[in-house]
Structures are given as C-alpha cells and as structure tokens.
Design a protein around this motif. Sequence first.
Motif, short mmCIF file in Angstrom:
data_model
loop_
_atom_site.label_atom_id
_atom_site.label_comp_id
_atom_site.label_asym_id
_atom_site.label_seq_id
_atom_site.Cartn_x
_atom_site.Cartn_y
_atom_site.Cartn_z
N LEU A 15 0.83 -1.20 0.00
CA LEU A 15 0.00 0.00 0.00
C LEU A 15 0.87 1.25 0.00
N MET A 16 1.92 1.23 0.80
CA MET A 16 2.81 2.39 0.92
C MET A 16 3.53 2.67 -0.39
N PHE A 17 4.06 1.63 -1.02
CA PHE A 17 4.78 1.82 -2.28
C PHE A 17 3.84 2.14 -3.43
N ASN A 18 2.61 1.66 -3.37
CA ASN A 18 1.63 2.03 -4.40
C ASN A 18 1.41 3.53 -4.42
N LEU A 19 1.36 4.15 -3.25
CA LEU A 19 1.19 5.60 -3.20
C LEU A 19 2.48 6.33 -3.51
N ALA A 20 3.59 5.88 -2.90
CA ALA A 20 4.86 6.59 -3.02
C ALA A 20 5.41 6.55 -4.44
N ILE A 21 5.38 5.38 -5.08
CA ILE A 21 5.89 5.24 -6.43
C ILE A 21 4.80 5.53 -7.46
N GLY A 22 3.55 5.27 -7.09
CA GLY A 22 2.44 5.49 -8.01
C GLY A 22 2.30 6.94 -8.44
N ILE A 23 2.61 7.88 -7.53
CA ILE A 23 2.48 9.30 -7.88
C ILE A 23 3.45 9.68 -9.00
N THR A 24 4.62 9.01 -9.03
CA THR A 24 5.58 9.26 -10.11
C THR A 24 5.03 8.79 -11.44
N ASN A 25 4.54 7.55 -11.45
CA ASN A 25 4.08 6.96 -12.70
C ASN A 25 2.75 7.54 -13.17
N HIS A 26 1.93 7.98 -12.25
CA HIS A 26 0.61 8.47 -12.61
C HIS A 26 0.62 9.95 -12.98
N ALA A 145 -0.84 5.41 7.49
CA ALA A 145 -1.38 6.56 6.77
C ALA A 145 -1.65 6.20 5.31
N ALA A 146 -0.73 5.44 4.70
CA ALA A 146 -0.92 5.02 3.31
C ALA A 146 -2.16 4.14 3.19
N GLY A 147 -2.37 3.25 4.15
CA GLY A 147 -3.55 2.39 4.12
C GLY A 147 -4.85 3.15 4.27
N VAL A 148 -4.80 4.27 4.99
CA VAL A 148 -5.99 5.10 5.17
C VAL A 148 -6.26 5.95 3.92
N LEU A 149 -5.19 6.47 3.32
CA LEU A 149 -5.33 7.40 2.20
C LEU A 149 -5.62 6.70 0.87
N LEU A 150 -5.02 5.52 0.66
CA LEU A 150 -5.07 4.88 -0.66
C LEU A 150 -6.47 4.51 -1.14
N PRO A 151 -7.37 3.98 -0.30
CA PRO A 151 -8.70 3.61 -0.82
C PRO A 151 -9.43 4.76 -1.50
N VAL A 155 -10.67 5.14 -5.42
CA VAL A 155 -12.08 5.43 -5.74
C VAL A 155 -12.19 6.66 -6.62
N PHE A 156 -11.46 7.71 -6.27
CA PHE A 156 -11.50 8.94 -7.08
C PHE A 156 -10.94 8.69 -8.48
N GLY A 157 -9.90 7.87 -8.57
CA GLY A 157 -9.34 7.54 -9.88
C GLY A 157 -10.32 6.81 -10.76
N LEU A 158 -11.03 5.83 -10.19
CA LEU A 158 -12.05 5.12 -10.95
C LEU A 158 -13.21 6.04 -11.33
N LEU A 270 -10.89 17.18 -6.00
CA LEU A 270 -10.61 15.81 -5.55
C LEU A 270 -9.22 15.36 -5.98
N SER A 271 -8.73 15.92 -7.08
CA SER A 271 -7.39 15.56 -7.52
C SER A 271 -6.34 16.08 -6.55
N ILE A 272 -6.66 17.15 -5.82
CA ILE A 272 -5.73 17.66 -4.81
C ILE A 272 -5.50 16.61 -3.74
N TYR A 273 -6.57 15.95 -3.33
CA TYR A 273 -6.45 14.87 -2.35
C TYR A 273 -5.56 13.76 -2.90
N GLN A 274 -5.80 13.36 -4.16
CA GLN A 274 -5.01 12.29 -4.76
C GLN A 274 -3.53 12.64 -4.81
#
Length: 369
Positions: A15-26, A145-151, A155-158, A270-274
Amino acid sequence: MAMLQIRINVIQTMLMFNLAIGITNHVIIVPLILQSAYRDSWISALLAIPPVIVWTIAVYWIMKLTGQQSLFRWFKRHYNAAVAWLVVLPLILLCMMILFVTVRDTTIWTKVTYLPKTPYPVTSALFVVSGMAAAAAGLRTIAIAAGVLLPAVIVFGLFVMFVNFQFKDYSYLLPLFANDTASILRGTQYTLGGLVEFILLLGLQQHLSKRFRLPALLLLTLAVTGLVFGPILASITIFGPYEAADQRYPAFEQWRMVLLGKFISHLDFLSIYQWLSGALIRVALAFYLLFDLLHLTGRRLRLPLMAVAGCLLVVIASHAKLSDQLFFHFIGRYYFPIVMAFFYAFPFALLLLIIPKRGSAHESQTSAA
C-alpha cells in the motif's frame, strides 16, 4: 516522535509503495512520455512490462539471498564497511533526489492550479514539515497513513475514469507506430525511470515482518506499471495526442473535464487529495529511508539533522531562478534517464557480488558438515 523500529507486513508495504511510487508513474512522468511518443505513448508504457518483470525477479533474488537483512550489514559482514557504504550510497542519493523532485513538482503544480498567490517557500515549507513529521513518527505510521489514504485515491481515480468516458474518442490511438522507434523507446525509458524507484524496497527489507514472495512483488510492480496507462490513454482519447503532449499536468486536466449532468462540475479539487496523498507518503518515506540508511536513528542527532535537511530542501526547491521550464528539462533530459540506466543495472550488479559469497558460505557449511 521517535523513529520507531517496528516491522511492517507485506500488505502495508504494498500500500505504501503504491502511493509513493504510483504518484511518479501516474503524474510526474506522464507529460514526459506524451511529449516523447505522442500517439504511441501507451505503446511505450506497454514495452516497459517485459524488462520490469526481469528487473523485479532480480530484486526478489537479492531479497531472498540476503535473507531480507539490512544491505549495509550484509555487505559489511561478507565484504567490508567500504563496500557496504558503496552499496547503500546510491540509495541515499536517490532518496535525496526524490525529495527534491517531489517537493519541487508538487509546489509548482500547487502554484499554477489552486494557490497562485501563495509564495513557493510557504507551500514548500508546509509540505516538507508534514513529510518530516510523518517520517519522525516512524515507518509504521507512514504505512498506516498510506492504508488510510489509498482507498479514496483509488475510488476517485475510478470515478474520473468512468465519468469521462463521455468525452473519449479511442480512434485517437490509431494508427499504431505513428512515431519512430527512437521516440517510442524514449517513452519506455521514462516509464522504467519511474518504476526502478522500487529499488528502495531493498533499503527497507530489514523492516518487513515477513518474506516478500515473488508473485506479490510482481503484482506490486505491475500494478504501478498499470498506473501509467490510465492517464496516458485518457489524455490521448480526450484531448488528442498533440494537445495532451502540450499539457504540463495532463492527469489534472482530465479532472477539469468531469461533468455530471448540467449542474455538477468543477470536481477537480478531488485531484488535490489524490496528488497530496501520494506526494506526502513519498516525501515521508524518502525522509525515513534517508536517515535510516545513514544510520542516524538516535533522536538527539536525527531530529536536528532532519530539520537542517528540511530547511535546505525548502531553499533549493523554492529557488526563484529554477523555473518550471528548467525543472522540466532537468527531469526529462537528466534525472529520469540517469536513474533508469543506473538503477536498472544496480540489482544485477549486486547479484554479482552476492552470489559468490552465498556460494562460498554454502561450500563452507557443507565441508564443515
């Protein structure tokens, strides 16, 4: 606020790496890929999958052969302290560059989108202090924190993906291979430049409570690879390949297209949150790993040094002479190509150092028996 040495499990790590590295790729590398390959940008991302799989297997074998011990301690025990420092030094430098690139890019985006009159130093300082606070609270805090923020991020991405179907024209994806091979491969290079940041997992492996299995590691890297496709496909099909390539933040521009009926729009907040969720976890993790790799775990020494590092980061990231054009040129021409070339080869070089020592250790155990 101590940097607690508490282990985290595999799910928390993913979950942590999905957020941390995902922001780079996304977000960060998408405009670079679009400007390189235009209509064929999605092909560039697709071509990155085979080398990513090979690279991920190499990282897995490093984790397995070292028993997920600290890289520094393993190499110090099997070689010497000098070799151990040479192994972890690239990871330390990568953490420093991640901090600079993330804070600078997030600050620029904040300035041009929703806080145009707020000075760069104020935005940078608030963001850096938040990241340092999370890092000082410990790795487990970052993971939770990553586990709380990622869901909500998912959802916003979908949500933006499905709502914007009304504006998409998939004929923009054709014809295939409209650009030359060099342009497509340059886009693949940028994709890999974001994905090889998973090398930081090697600096974190001693803090994991369980062994990382290969299917889980492949799932993690391929899932983040998939995050590149979403904004690229959406940008091309909504705006066309050339208009999308002219946009500085194509992922954000997609949010401005969101329209529900006649009366609901302007949901781009909502993108600001993402964005801030991913950037915060990314900065916190980089700060934590930086001081952990430097073995600065004592509270009295770590906190003052972290404050000094944070101040330097704010000053450098807020420098007035570093325009967005220069910054974009820097990450496109130097940062991501160098990171990709070095850290793609890095795990294979480590295997060349690890395998002989594992073989000699096995032979000594066999002879002793």
